[in-house]
Design a protein around this motif. Structure first.
Motif: not given
Length: 330
Positions: A121-123, A261-268
């Motif tokens: 859920k976080g990434i 590669v991942g980014a914080p949840h809700e990254t555009p």
């Protein structure tokens, strides 16, 4: 009384105010259009050196060249990759903090019940990078010359085999636990602080074997310092082509290390799609592809949704291995 001039001015201001929401772009769209406008942190949740650094720096250099801003590798090791992962989850979802995701994230979801975050859920999944096979290597004095002989030797000598790993709960450790369960054998697990000291003790004979990434062990195999019995993927490794898959002997056996590669949840979404496009382009660049091949790695391409599905599949795969092994973090 209000003069005609004041009245008209009031109306103009009111109309302008009503019109503003119609023409004002969303904040995320504005940010995405300008992205990147300053350096981007690429968090590697491991110490410097090894395949994680090589892969990260290859991709970051390509992104820097293509997008006009620096993509800077930041090593943030600790707690089996959890410190770096948590730092990225807590970062603003603006595309300026990225995470090198790995097999550890898939394993820790079930191995460590005390995690202060939910990785799934976080990434936000961005893109795959590469998959690396593991290989079962043994000391040259061990009489086993292949997987079948290794299993027979383990059964004939219960309790006499010790197998190293880079730590409890790692893919190297759990690959051994899966082997034990499917082969019906027993050996003693000896965790080390990393792969290198474990390999050193296997070469010296203090430890009999180890499941290790081909990236860090293939040169030792080629030099004749270790014997390779089998790779953990269903296909042979391009840098150890003479070593058969373990699954040829032990049906159903398959593991590997993967990176993405991942980014914080809700990254555009616009930023995620841009990064995915550029990372995929990097993976087919001839110079980068050659370096990936030299590491014994296999590129992982596809869109962000496909990488997300792969993360879910890997998390479920390792959950079953953790259950089968009965090993969990205390």
């Amino acid at each position: 009384m209000i003069s005609k001039r004041c009245f008209l001015k009031s109306v103009a201001v009111a109309v302008a105010g009503l019109a503003l929401p119609v023409f004002r772009p969303a904040a995320s769209a504005l940010a995405s259009a300008a992205y990147p406008s300053h350096p981007v942190r690429w968090v590697v949740p491991y110490t410097a050196g090894g395949a994680t650094d090589v892969l990260s720096r290859l991709i970051c250099q390509r992104l820097s060249d293509r997008l006009g801003e620096s993509f800077v590798v930041e090593n943030k090791p600790g707690a089996g990759s959890n410190i770096g992962t948590q730092a990225v989850i807590a970062a603003p979802p603006d595309g300026y903090t990225l995470l090198l995701t790995s097999t550890a994230n898939a394993i820790n979801a079930s191995f460590d019940p005390s995690l202060p975050f939910d990785f799934a859920k976080g990434i936000a999944p961005v893109a795959g990078v590469a998959r690396i096979p593991l290989v079962l290597v043994v000391n040259n004095d061990l009489p086993a010359k292949n997987v079948a002989e290794f299993i027979a030797y383990a059964k004939a000598n219960p309790g006499k085999l010790s197998i190293a790993s880079s730590g409890i709960g790692t893919s190297l450790h759990l690959s051994g636990e899966l082997f034990k369960a499917l082969a019906g054998v027993q050996f003693t697990h000896v965790p080390y602080r990393g792969s290198a000291p474990g390999l050193t003790d296997v070469m010296s004979g203090q430890i009999q074997g180890m499941f290790d990434n081909v990236t860090s062990s293939f040169e030792l195999v080629r030099a004749g310092k270790l014997r390779a019995l089998g790779v953990t993927t269903r296909e042979r490794s391009n840098i150890l082509p003479d070593v058969p898959p373990i699954a040829d002997t032990l049906a159903g056996y398959e593991t590997s290390s993967f990176y993405g590669v991942g980014a914080p949840h809700e990254t555009p979404r616009e930023i995620v799609d841009l990064l995915n496009k550029e990372i995929n382009a990097a993976l087919v660049d001839p110079a980068i592809r050659q370096r990936i091949d030299e590491l014994g790695a296999i590129p992982i391409t596809g869109n962000a949704s496909e990488f997300g599905a792969m993360l879910a599949t890997e998390t479920e795969r390792w959950r079953k291995v953790v259950e089968l092994s009965g090993v969990r973090k205390e």
